[in-house]
Design a protein around this motif. Structure first.
Motif, short mmCIF file in Angstrom:
data_model
loop_
_atom_site.label_atom_id
_atom_site.label_comp_id
_atom_site.label_asym_id
_atom_site.label_seq_id
_atom_site.Cartn_x
_atom_site.Cartn_y
_atom_site.Cartn_z
N PRO A 161 0.81 -1.22 0.00
CA PRO A 161 0.00 0.00 0.00
C PRO A 161 0.85 1.28 0.00
CG PRO A 161 -0.60 -1.42 1.86
CD PRO A 161 0.54 -2.05 1.15
N ALA A 162 2.04 1.21 0.60
CA ALA A 162 2.92 2.39 0.61
C ALA A 162 3.42 2.69 -0.81
CB ALA A 162 4.09 2.17 1.56
N LEU A 163 3.78 1.66 -1.55
CA LEU A 163 4.20 1.86 -2.94
C LEU A 163 3.05 2.36 -3.79
CD1 LEU A 163 6.45 -1.29 -3.42
CD2 LEU A 163 7.21 1.10 -3.49
N GLU A 164 1.87 1.84 -3.53
CA GLU A 164 0.68 2.30 -4.27
C GLU A 164 0.44 3.79 -4.01
OE1 GLU A 164 -4.15 1.68 -4.34
OE2 GLU A 164 -2.93 0.28 -3.21
N ARG A 165 0.56 4.18 -2.77
CA ARG A 165 0.36 5.60 -2.43
C ARG A 165 1.41 6.49 -3.10
NH1 ARG A 165 0.28 8.08 3.66
NH2 ARG A 165 0.43 10.26 3.02
N CYS A 166 2.65 6.02 -3.12
CA CYS A 166 3.70 6.79 -3.79
C CYS A 166 3.40 6.93 -5.28
CB CYS A 166 5.06 6.14 -3.59
SG CYS A 166 5.76 6.42 -1.96
N PHE A 167 2.89 5.88 -5.90
CA PHE A 167 2.55 5.98 -7.31
C PHE A 167 1.44 7.00 -7.51
CE2 PHE A 167 -0.19 4.86 -10.87
CZ PHE A 167 0.71 5.05 -11.91
N ARG A 168 0.41 6.94 -6.68
CA ARG A 168 -0.72 7.87 -6.84
C ARG A 168 -0.29 9.31 -6.65
NH1 ARG A 168 -3.96 7.11 -2.69
NH2 ARG A 168 -3.23 5.11 -2.00
N GLU A 169 0.54 9.57 -5.62
CA GLU A 169 0.94 10.94 -5.29
C GLU A 169 2.16 11.40 -6.09
OE1 GLU A 169 1.42 11.01 -1.04
OE2 GLU A 169 -0.69 10.51 -0.70
N GLN A 170 3.02 10.50 -6.51
CA GLN A 170 4.25 10.77 -7.23
C GLN A 170 5.03 11.94 -6.62
OE1 GLN A 170 4.00 10.51 -11.47
NE2 GLN A 170 2.84 8.61 -11.34
N PRO A 171 5.53 11.72 -5.39
CA PRO A 171 6.26 12.80 -4.70
C PRO A 171 7.60 13.10 -5.37
CG PRO A 171 6.45 10.74 -3.49
CD PRO A 171 5.50 10.49 -4.62
N ARG A 172 8.14 14.25 -5.04
CA ARG A 172 9.44 14.67 -5.61
C ARG A 172 10.56 13.76 -5.13
NH1 ARG A 172 10.74 20.80 -4.94
NH2 ARG A 172 12.23 19.64 -3.76
N ARG A 173 10.52 13.34 -3.89
CA ARG A 173 11.54 12.45 -3.32
C ARG A 173 10.86 11.13 -2.95
NH1 ARG A 173 12.48 15.67 1.31
NH2 ARG A 173 13.37 13.80 2.19
N PRO A 174 10.64 10.26 -3.92
CA PRO A 174 9.80 9.08 -3.69
C PRO A 174 10.35 8.09 -2.66
CG PRO A 174 10.73 9.02 -5.89
CD PRO A 174 11.08 10.34 -5.30
N VAL A 175 11.67 7.87 -2.63
CA VAL A 175 12.22 6.89 -1.69
C VAL A 175 12.07 7.40 -0.26
CG1 VAL A 175 14.28 5.63 -0.98
CG2 VAL A 175 13.77 5.92 -3.41
N SER A 176 12.38 8.67 -0.03
CA SER A 176 12.20 9.24 1.32
C SER A 176 10.73 9.24 1.72
CB SER A 176 12.72 10.67 1.37
OG SER A 176 14.08 10.70 1.10
N GLU A 177 9.86 9.53 0.77
CA GLU A 177 8.42 9.52 1.03
C GLU A 177 7.95 8.11 1.38
OE1 GLU A 177 4.54 11.16 1.30
OE2 GLU A 177 6.47 12.14 1.15
N LEU A 178 8.48 7.12 0.69
CA LEU A 178 8.15 5.73 1.00
C LEU A 178 8.55 5.41 2.44
CD1 LEU A 178 7.16 2.92 0.12
CD2 LEU A 178 9.47 2.49 -0.74
N GLY A 179 9.74 5.86 2.85
CA GLY A 179 10.18 5.67 4.23
C GLY A 179 9.26 6.34 5.23
N ASP A 180 8.83 7.56 4.90
CA ASP A 180 7.90 8.28 5.79
C ASP A 180 6.56 7.54 5.91
OD1 ASP A 180 9.82 10.25 6.10
OD2 ASP A 180 8.86 11.66 4.72
N ILE A 181 6.07 7.04 4.81
CA ILE A 181 4.79 6.30 4.84
C ILE A 181 4.93 5.05 5.67
CG2 ILE A 181 3.13 5.03 3.44
CD1 ILE A 181 3.77 7.07 1.17
N LEU A 182 6.03 4.31 5.46
CA LEU A 182 6.23 3.07 6.22
C LEU A 182 6.41 3.33 7.71
CD1 LEU A 182 8.59 1.09 3.83
CD2 LEU A 182 6.22 0.56 4.38
N SER A 183 7.00 4.46 8.06
CA SER A 183 7.22 4.77 9.48
C SER A 183 5.95 5.28 10.15
CB SER A 183 8.34 5.78 9.65
OG SER A 183 7.92 7.06 9.21
N GLY A 184 4.96 5.61 9.33
CA GLY A 184 3.73 6.15 9.90
C GLY A 184 3.77 7.66 10.06
N ALA A 185 4.84 8.29 9.56
CA ALA A 185 4.96 9.75 9.68
C ALA A 185 4.01 10.46 8.74
CB ALA A 185 6.40 10.18 9.39
N LYS A 186 3.51 9.77 7.73
CA LYS A 186 2.60 10.41 6.78
C LYS A 186 1.36 9.60 6.60
CE LYS A 186 5.38 13.54 4.35
NZ LYS A 186 5.42 14.35 3.23
#
Length: 161
Positions: A136-161
């Motif tokens: 689901p974290a990868l899916e969210r990154c695809f939908r949002e396509q953030p500027r820094r996708p790997v860091s965003e993936l880490g934030d999602i997995l940590s629950g920070a986002k």
């Protein structure tokens, strides 16, 4: 009452026929499906073909995005987690993706205490321990396509986002 029901069926059939003609028949062709020789099975086959093409196109788009932004980092992180088996594999991956921890530091994490997880082959371990949070974290990154996708993936997995 019977004539009203028959009229309703005729109108409904006419609407369905208009849709089918507009979707599958060029203008100027026969207006009655039975006159045109097009059967319902052929229409279903064509709809299924078009749906399959749309799905394949979308899959290629998603795969391209994920390969471009995540393939190497996720593969390396998953390999480290599968070999080290930390107690909280999702948090360990999150910290690696956020840049807070190196792949080598995963080995210093406390190991899982669950004997069932320790005994699983790597692929099954990852499917059980990591995939439920990662997919689901990868899916969210695809939908949002953030500027820094790997860091965003880490934030999602940590629950920070």
């Amino acid at each position: 009452s019977r004539s009203t029901a028959a009229g309703a069926r005729t109108r409904a059939g006419a609407c369905a026929g208009c849709f089918v003609r507009s979707a599958f028949m060029p203008l100027g062709m026969a207006t009655n499906l039975s006159e045109s020789g097009v059967d319902a099975e052929a229409i279903k086959v064509e709809e299924a073909r078009r749906a399959a093409e749309a799905i394949q196109k979308r899959c290629a788009e998603v795969r391209g995005y994920l390969d471009m932004h995540f393939s190497e980092q996720v593969r390396e992180g998953m390999q480290a987690v599968a070999s080290e088996r930390p107690a909280d594999p999702t948090a360990a991956l999150a910290q690696v993706f956020q840049g807070k921890k190196s792949l080598g530091e995963i080995g210093r994490e406390p190991k899982t205490g669950d004997p069932a997880l320790r005994g699983l082959p790597p692929r099954q371990y990852l499917q059980t321990a990591v995939a439920p949070a990662l997919a689901p974290a990868l899916e969210r990154c695809f939908r949002e396509q953030p500027r820094r996708p790997v860091s965003e993936l880490g934030d999602i997995l940590s629950g920070a986002k």
